[in-house]
Structure formats: structure tokens, C-alpha cells
Write an enzyme that holds these catalytic residues in place. Sequence first.
Site, mmCIF file in Angstrom:
data_model
loop_
_atom_site.group_PDB
_atom_site.id
_atom_site.type_symbol
_atom_site.label_atom_id
_atom_site.label_comp_id
_atom_site.label_asym_id
_atom_site.label_seq_id
_atom_site.Cartn_x
_atom_site.Cartn_y
_atom_site.Cartn_z
ATOM 1 C CG ASP A 1 1.604 3.507 -1.478
ATOM 2 O OD1 ASP A 1 0.614 2.873 -1.070
ATOM 3 O OD2 ASP A 1 2.219 3.228 -2.535
ATOM 4 C CG ASP B 1 1.683 -2.948 -2.121
ATOM 5 O OD1 ASP B 1 2.411 -3.542 -1.308
ATOM 6 O OD2 ASP B 1 0.507 -3.264 -2.336
HETATM 7 C C1 BG6 Z 1 -2.101 -1.466 -3.465
HETATM 8 C C2 BG6 Z 1 -1.463 -2.036 -4.709
HETATM 9 O O1 BG6 Z 1 -1.126 -1.135 -2.533
HETATM 10 O O2 BG6 Z 1 -2.962 -2.437 -2.869
HETATM 11 C C3 BG6 Z 1 -2.535 -2.521 -5.671
HETATM 12 O O3 BG6 Z 1 -0.663 -1.020 -5.322
HETATM 13 C C4 BG6 Z 1 -3.453 -3.511 -4.961
HETATM 14 O O4 BG6 Z 1 -1.925 -3.117 -6.789
HETATM 15 C C5 BG6 Z 1 -4.039 -2.863 -3.719
HETATM 16 O O5 BG6 Z 1 -4.521 -3.923 -5.816
HETATM 17 C C6 BG6 Z 1 -4.958 -3.779 -2.926
HETATM 18 O O6 BG6 Z 1 -4.220 -4.811 -2.359
HETATM 19 P P1 BG6 Z 1 -4.849 -6.068 -1.629
HETATM 20 O O7 BG6 Z 1 -3.672 -6.668 -0.903
HETATM 21 O O8 BG6 Z 1 -5.903 -5.561 -0.692
HETATM 22 O O9 BG6 Z 1 -5.419 -6.949 -2.670
HETATM 23 MG MG MG Z 2 2.011 2.174 -4.235
#
Ligand code: BG6
Ligand code: MG
Length: 225
Positions: free
Chosen positions: A8, A10
Site C-alpha cells: 500500500d 499511504d
Molecule cells: C488512500 C488514502 O491511500 O488514498 C485515503 O489512505 C485516500 O485516505 C485515498 O482517500 C484516495 O486518495 P486520492 O489521492 O485519490 O484522493
Molecule cells: Mg494506507
Amino acid sequence: MLKAVIFDLDGVVTDTAHLHFQAWQSVAATIGIEIDETFNASLKGISRMDSLMRILRHGGKEAAFSADEREALAQVKNALYVDSLSTITAQALLPGIARTLAELRQAEVRIGLASVSLNAPTILHALGLSEAFDFCADASRIARSKPDPEIFLAACRGLGVQPEEAIGIEDAQAGIDAINAAGMASVGIGGGLQRAGLQLASTAQLSWHCLADFWAASRCPQAHR
Ligand code: BG6
Ligand code: MG
């Protein structure tokens, strides 16, 4: 045999949760909804639109906005978030990640990414990791968010491995559930997670050695085939 490790982004490779939080907090404030860090933790691994829906539900405003208005709110949030990504450099890599990626490469284990973030390519570039992954699942082509296994299965397919030959690493419960549902072995990072095959307090504890040991212990018969 262990053929791939799928990360993953984030909360595992880097920590962007506080940047998501700041952006969501200011958008939520414009529509009279307050969110705090504790609530923000429940958005980990949740897609942008699903996050907005959770925020609206949290503020009792689930039915207050049309689909177009929700789209506009999500766009404002994303513009704020993308702006804040300019603060990300290679320094923002979480501990142990650079070493683990190098060790996996050395061990000829394939490396994948399964992030639902549509900003993943920008973040990888900012971290100096654009070349570090053999395959990154494309979040824009994923219909069902984690805990559905779709994104991990797409990553396995892209890497040319079977789910049973791969480990997934996640910091969110929805992600651990997705990895398990895919039939992969799961590694959880941080506290408060259930059902992870291996639970680590932080990415600092990650290494090829620890992943290989976990694999041998959990998939002994396959490991020696
Ligand atoms: C995930 C995060 O990796 O990505 C979430 O943990 C986030 O918090 C999601 O909402 C979507 O991210 P993005 O950049 O497409 O808005
Ligand atoms: Mg994550």
C-alpha cells in the site's frame, strides 16, 4: 514460493494521512462539518468519494448535496491535497522502506503497489520511487475500493503472480481485509489492526529477512516446493 510483495502507499511507503486530513478538514468546514484526527483515521485506505460520503454522514448531511455538488467538493479537496504534495521529498519515505525495497530487488522478488490513490504516480515521483515498483495497479481502473480485493488482484495480475504467491502490506483495516480476501498473506503496520497474518508496530521492523521468515512460517509446504 514467495514471488511478490505488494505495498500500500499511504501509511506504508510514506505518510500522507495528515495532508489528506488538512484538506478534508478545510473542505468540511466550508459546509459546516467538523472532523478531527480520530475521525480521520477511519478514512485510511478509503477512496476519495467514499471518504467524502463518510464525512457527509458524520455531519448528518448525507442527502444535502447533489452528485455534481459532491463531485465539486471532492475536486476542491483534491486541489488542496495536490498543492500540499509539493512538501513531499525522498525524506518522507517511512523508516525501513528504502532498505526493504532494495533487499527485495536483490532477492529477485517482484515489487508491486496497490494504492487506491489517484495521486499515487505524483507521490512516487516526489519520493524518487518512480522506478522502484515492477507494477503499480491503476486506481482509476478499479471499480471496488478496499476492502474488496480487486486492487490487490489487479496488482498480482500485473506482476504475473498468483495471489497465493504474494504478500500484501497495509496500514488500514480495509486493506488487510482486501489482502486476506485476495488469498494473499497479509502484513499489518501500526496498531489497531485485526486479522493480519503478521503484525508489525512500524515499517522500521520491515525487512526481507522478516518477510521471508513470515512466509516460511505461514506457507511452509508451498515455501519448500
Ligand atoms: C488512500 C488514502 O491511500 O488514498 C485515503 O489512505 C485516500 O485516505 C485515498 O482517500 C484516495 O486518495 P486520492 O489521492 O485519490 O484522493
Ligand atoms: Mg494506507
